[in-house]
Design an enzyme around this catalytic site. Sequence first.
Site, PDB file in Angstrom:
ATOM      1  N   CYS A  52       6.544   8.159   2.903  1.00  0.00           N
ATOM      2  CA  CYS A  52       6.918   9.405   2.426  1.00  0.00           C
ATOM      3  C   CYS A  52       7.633  10.281   3.546  1.00  0.00           C
ATOM      4  O   CYS A  52       7.828   9.939   4.817  1.00  0.00           O
ATOM      5  CB  CYS A  52       5.824  10.101   1.767  1.00  0.00           C
ATOM      6  SG  CYS A  52       4.489  10.633   3.085  1.00  0.00           S
ATOM      7  N   CYS A  96       0.784  -1.339   0.005  1.00  0.00           N
ATOM      8  CA  CYS A  96      -0.038  -0.115  -0.043  1.00  0.00           C
ATOM      9  C   CYS A  96       0.840   1.115  -0.025  1.00  0.00           C
ATOM     10  O   CYS A  96       0.338   2.206   0.096  1.00  0.00           O
ATOM     11  CB  CYS A  96      -0.825   0.081   1.223  1.00  0.00           C
ATOM     12  SG  CYS A  96      -2.100  -1.157   1.286  1.00  0.00           S
ATOM     13  N   CYS A 124      -0.974   9.806   7.244  1.00  0.00           N
ATOM     14  CA  CYS A 124       0.528   9.435   7.985  1.00  0.00           C
ATOM     15  C   CYS A 124       0.402   9.479   9.401  1.00  0.00           C
ATOM     16  O   CYS A 124       1.027   8.699  10.348  1.00  0.00           O
ATOM     17  CB  CYS A 124       1.549  10.551   7.376  1.00  0.00           C
ATOM     18  SG  CYS A 124       2.086  10.128   5.636  1.00  0.00           S
ATOM     19  N   ASP A 144       2.825   2.634   2.577  1.00  0.00           N
ATOM     20  CA  ASP A 144       3.181   2.902   3.910  1.00  0.00           C
ATOM     21  C   ASP A 144       3.352   1.889   4.679  1.00  0.00           C
ATOM     22  O   ASP A 144       2.342   0.947   4.861  1.00  0.00           O
ATOM     23  CB  ASP A 144       2.496   4.006   4.534  1.00  0.00           C
ATOM     24  CG  ASP A 144       2.430   5.444   3.571  1.00  0.00           C
ATOM     25  OD1 ASP A 144       3.474   5.929   3.369  1.00  0.00           O
ATOM     26  OD2 ASP A 144       1.563   5.837   2.870  1.00  0.00           O
TER      27      ASP A 144
END
Length: 286
Positions: free
Chosen positions: A62, A35, A106, A37
């Site tokens: 990221c 996915c 995140c 992450d």
Amino acid sequence: MWDYTDKVKDHFLNPRNVGSIENADAVGEVGSLACGDALKLFIKLDDKKERIVDARFQTFGCGSAIASSSALTEMVKGKTLDEALQITNQEIADFLGGLPEEKMHCSVMGQEALEVAIAKYRGVAVPKHDHEHDEAGMEGEIVCKCFGLTDVFLKKVIASNKLHTAEQVTHFTKAGGACGGCIPKIKALIAEVMGEEKKAEEKKPGKLTNMRKMQLIQETLENEVRPQLWADGGDLELIDIDGGKVQIAFRKACAGCASSGFTAKFVEQKLRELVADDITVEEVQG
């Protein structure tokens, strides 16, 4: 190009607490490389097993994922597990001076990893969010097949972050960000959550006198909370009420239970839902 704060850039370029902890007391792993992450969070407690003395992370993602993980490890140090569980994804973002909405997922991932780590340590049911979990034990129904996200998880994120559009849900969870086939279901979940919140507001009384607030707290504990505890062989006792501060002590099966922090949070949420928003619940011993 997203506009990142200086603090986000700092925690991305100079991340704190990267790595693992040998003999960690708690480990929480969420996300998947498929996915895009993934995060693994390690927690070490003091000798009395009361407070977090160290936290480290390994992540694939990221810059916002790295910064959010770095921030979380800094935020939990020195806290008890119950205090750490109070940390929201919004507080992680605020610690960094804010995140672009498109990167809020995140901060949500960090909150998830913390919940999973503490649940595993306490030996209670692990929150199930994505396809990394055994589907036979999946909590809720899969809504986003691309990322394996359930209706239970999405409703929680929608409610806690007060999301009103499918686009916002995508930014916070990635749901709907691939094929887009689940967008209608996401919109239905938003409508459902908003409806539940509206009903809760309608049930909640207006401005209260101290006497009326105390009365409603007692009634809610007797009629809404204790019956649920009795079903599991537990109970609680109301110790004191001081304005919006409610002190309780758990009895029977709930006394000394490793998951009492979760139960206290449930009691607090129920009192806030039915009595007043400013109520805080504190568990006392004895």
